[in-house]
Design a protein around this motif. Structure first.
Motif, PDB file in Angstrom:
ATOM      1  N   TYR A 245       6.252  37.355 -28.587  1.00 11.89           N
ATOM      2  CA  TYR A 245       7.620  37.792 -28.309  1.00 11.89           C
ATOM      3  C   TYR A 245       8.304  36.823 -27.346  1.00 11.89           C
ATOM      4  O   TYR A 245       9.436  36.399 -27.565  1.00 11.89           O
ATOM      5  CB  TYR A 245       7.561  39.207 -27.726  1.00 11.89           C
ATOM      6  N   ILE A 246       7.612  36.428 -26.307  1.00 13.95           N
ATOM      7  CA  ILE A 246       8.151  35.478 -25.330  1.00 13.95           C
ATOM      8  C   ILE A 246       8.218  34.070 -25.925  1.00 13.95           C
ATOM      9  O   ILE A 246       9.227  33.376 -25.803  1.00 13.95           O
ATOM     10  CB  ILE A 246       7.295  35.469 -24.042  1.00 13.95           C
ATOM     11  N   TYR A 247       7.144  33.633 -26.586  1.00 15.47           N
ATOM     12  CA  TYR A 247       7.121  32.281 -27.151  1.00 15.47           C
ATOM     13  C   TYR A 247       8.200  32.092 -28.209  1.00 15.47           C
ATOM     14  O   TYR A 247       8.843  31.056 -28.277  1.00 15.47           O
ATOM     15  CB  TYR A 247       5.757  31.958 -27.747  1.00 15.47           C
ATOM     16  N   ARG A 248       8.378  33.093 -29.059  1.00 22.79           N
ATOM     17  CA  ARG A 248       9.377  33.000 -30.121  1.00 22.79           C
ATOM     18  C   ARG A 248      10.771  32.800 -29.517  1.00 22.79           C
ATOM     19  O   ARG A 248      11.544  31.956 -29.972  1.00 22.79           O
ATOM     20  CB  ARG A 248       9.336  34.276 -30.964  1.00 22.79           C
TER      21      ARG A 248
ATOM     22  N   ARG B 245       9.307  44.610 -16.673  1.00 25.19           N
ATOM     23  CA  ARG B 245       9.507  45.993 -17.129  1.00 25.19           C
ATOM     24  C   ARG B 245       9.698  46.049 -18.647  1.00 25.19           C
ATOM     25  O   ARG B 245       9.173  46.930 -19.321  1.00 25.19           O
ATOM     26  CB  ARG B 245      10.695  46.614 -16.416  1.00 25.19           C
ATOM     27  N   GLU B 246      10.459  45.108 -19.168  1.00 25.80           N
ATOM     28  CA  GLU B 246      10.672  45.047 -20.616  1.00 25.80           C
ATOM     29  C   GLU B 246       9.360  44.816 -21.351  1.00 25.80           C
ATOM     30  O   GLU B 246       9.063  45.480 -22.348  1.00 25.80           O
ATOM     31  CB  GLU B 246      11.660  43.929 -20.921  1.00 25.80           C
ATOM     32  N   LEU B 247       8.558  43.893 -20.838  1.00 26.43           N
ATOM     33  CA  LEU B 247       7.265  43.617 -21.474  1.00 26.43           C
ATOM     34  C   LEU B 247       6.318  44.798 -21.352  1.00 26.43           C
ATOM     35  O   LEU B 247       5.553  45.099 -22.274  1.00 26.43           O
ATOM     36  CB  LEU B 247       6.651  42.357 -20.865  1.00 26.43           C
ATOM     37  N   SER B 248       6.374  45.487 -20.230  1.00 25.46           N
ATOM     38  CA  SER B 248       5.538  46.681 -20.053  1.00 25.46           C
ATOM     39  C   SER B 248       5.933  47.758 -21.053  1.00 25.46           C
ATOM     40  O   SER B 248       5.073  48.431 -21.629  1.00 25.46           O
ATOM     41  CB  SER B 248       5.673  47.227 -18.633  1.00 25.46           C
ATOM     42  N   THR B 249       7.228  47.922 -21.288  1.00 26.29           N
ATOM     43  CA  THR B 249       7.701  48.901 -22.268  1.00 26.29           C
ATOM     44  C   THR B 249       7.203  48.555 -23.657  1.00 26.29           C
ATOM     45  O   THR B 249       6.771  49.436 -24.416  1.00 26.29           O
ATOM     46  CB  THR B 249       9.248  48.946 -22.260  1.00 26.29           C
ATOM     47  N   ILE B 250       7.252  47.289 -24.006  1.00 25.04           N
ATOM     48  CA  ILE B 250       6.771  46.848 -25.323  1.00 25.04           C
ATOM     49  C   ILE B 250       5.287  47.155 -25.473  1.00 25.04           C
ATOM     50  O   ILE B 250       4.838  47.640 -26.514  1.00 25.04           O
ATOM     51  CB  ILE B 250       7.063  45.341 -25.513  1.00 25.04           C
TER      52      ILE B 250
ATOM     53  N   VAL C 124       3.601  49.513 -23.896  1.00 22.23           N
ATOM     54  CA  VAL C 124       3.432  50.968 -23.966  1.00 22.23           C
ATOM     55  C   VAL C 124       3.760  51.477 -25.367  1.00 22.23           C
ATOM     56  O   VAL C 124       3.151  52.430 -25.842  1.00 22.23           O
ATOM     57  CB  VAL C 124       4.325  51.662 -22.901  1.00 22.23           C
ATOM     58  N   LEU C 125       4.702  50.817 -26.042  1.00 22.88           N
ATOM     59  CA  LEU C 125       5.064  51.220 -27.400  1.00 22.88           C
ATOM     60  C   LEU C 125       3.983  50.880 -28.427  1.00 22.88           C
ATOM     61  O   LEU C 125       4.103  51.252 -29.587  1.00 22.88           O
ATOM     62  CB  LEU C 125       6.387  50.575 -27.801  1.00 22.88           C
ATOM     63  N   GLY C 126       2.945  50.168 -27.999  1.00 15.38           N
ATOM     64  CA  GLY C 126       1.830  49.921 -28.896  1.00 15.38           C
ATOM     65  C   GLY C 126       1.674  48.499 -29.388  1.00 15.38           C
ATOM     66  O   GLY C 126       0.842  48.242 -30.259  1.00 15.38           O
ATOM     67  N   PHE C 127       2.449  47.582 -28.868  1.00 13.33           N
ATOM     68  CA  PHE C 127       2.298  46.187 -29.252  1.00 13.33           C
ATOM     69  C   PHE C 127       0.989  45.642 -28.680  1.00 13.33           C
ATOM     70  O   PHE C 127       0.596  45.980 -27.572  1.00 13.33           O
ATOM     71  CB  PHE C 127       3.465  45.344 -28.721  1.00 13.33           C
ATOM     72  N   PHE C 128       0.328  44.809 -29.449  1.00 18.53           N
ATOM     73  CA  PHE C 128      -0.896  44.167 -28.977  1.00 18.53           C
ATOM     74  C   PHE C 128      -0.553  43.012 -28.043  1.00 18.53           C
ATOM     75  O   PHE C 128       0.585  42.553 -27.991  1.00 18.53           O
ATOM     76  CB  PHE C 128      -1.716  43.641 -30.162  1.00 18.53           C
ATOM     77  N   ASP C 129      -1.566  42.532 -27.305  1.00 12.05           N
ATOM     78  CA  ASP C 129      -1.354  41.429 -26.362  1.00 12.05           C
ATOM     79  C   ASP C 129      -0.779  40.205 -27.057  1.00 12.05           C
ATOM     80  O   ASP C 129       0.135  39.551 -26.549  1.00 12.05           O
ATOM     81  CB  ASP C 129      -2.662  41.054 -25.664  1.00 12.05           C
ATOM     82  N   GLN C 130      -1.332  39.884 -28.224  1.00  8.38           N
ATOM     83  CA  GLN C 130      -0.891  38.698 -28.960  1.00  8.38           C
ATOM     84  C   GLN C 130       0.571  38.839 -29.405  1.00  8.38           C
ATOM     85  O   GLN C 130       1.344  37.898 -29.342  1.00  8.38           O
ATOM     86  CB  GLN C 130      -1.791  38.476 -30.166  1.00  8.38           C
TER      87      GLN C 130
END
Length: 102
Positions: free
Chosen positions: A31-34, A13-18, A20-26
């Motif tokens: 975000y997760i790797y960091r 859900r958190e990733l889906s929100t990100i 939707v806010l306009g973040f690109f796939d990369q």
């Protein structure tokens, strides 16, 4: 539902929100790797600090009467342990590990 990595599955859900806010796939992947990289570095540093403390305790308070140990910690101690762990991780048979039942 697809099977994801546990870190992604718990936070879908958190990733889906990100996204939707306009973040690109990369950006979402980074975000997760960091986070994983930062937590790994913190874990390594805390492990080294705890190791130094444990080493000091053992060497100074528990030596046998007929032996004497050098209590000094050298950078080579850390390098050897990192090298041994790297070789051990490299030698893992991936197919056998995936076949085993948890």
């Amino acid at each position: 539902m697809k099977k994801y990595n546990i870190n992604v599955e718990e936070r879908i859900r958190e990733l889906s929100t990100i996204k939707v806010l306009g973040f690109f796939d990369q950006e979402t992947t980074l975000y997760i790797y960091r986070e994983t990289i930062i937590l790994s570095i913190i874990g390594i540093l805390c492990g080294y600090l705890a190791g130094i403390g444990l080493h000091t305790f053992i060497i100074t308070s528990l030596p046998p009467d007929n032996a004497m140990f050098d209590p000094a910690m050298k950078i080579s101690n850390f390098l050897y342990s990192a090298l041994i762990m790297h070789k051990k991780i490299k030698s893992v048979n991936m197919l056998d590990a995936l076949k085993s039942v948890d």
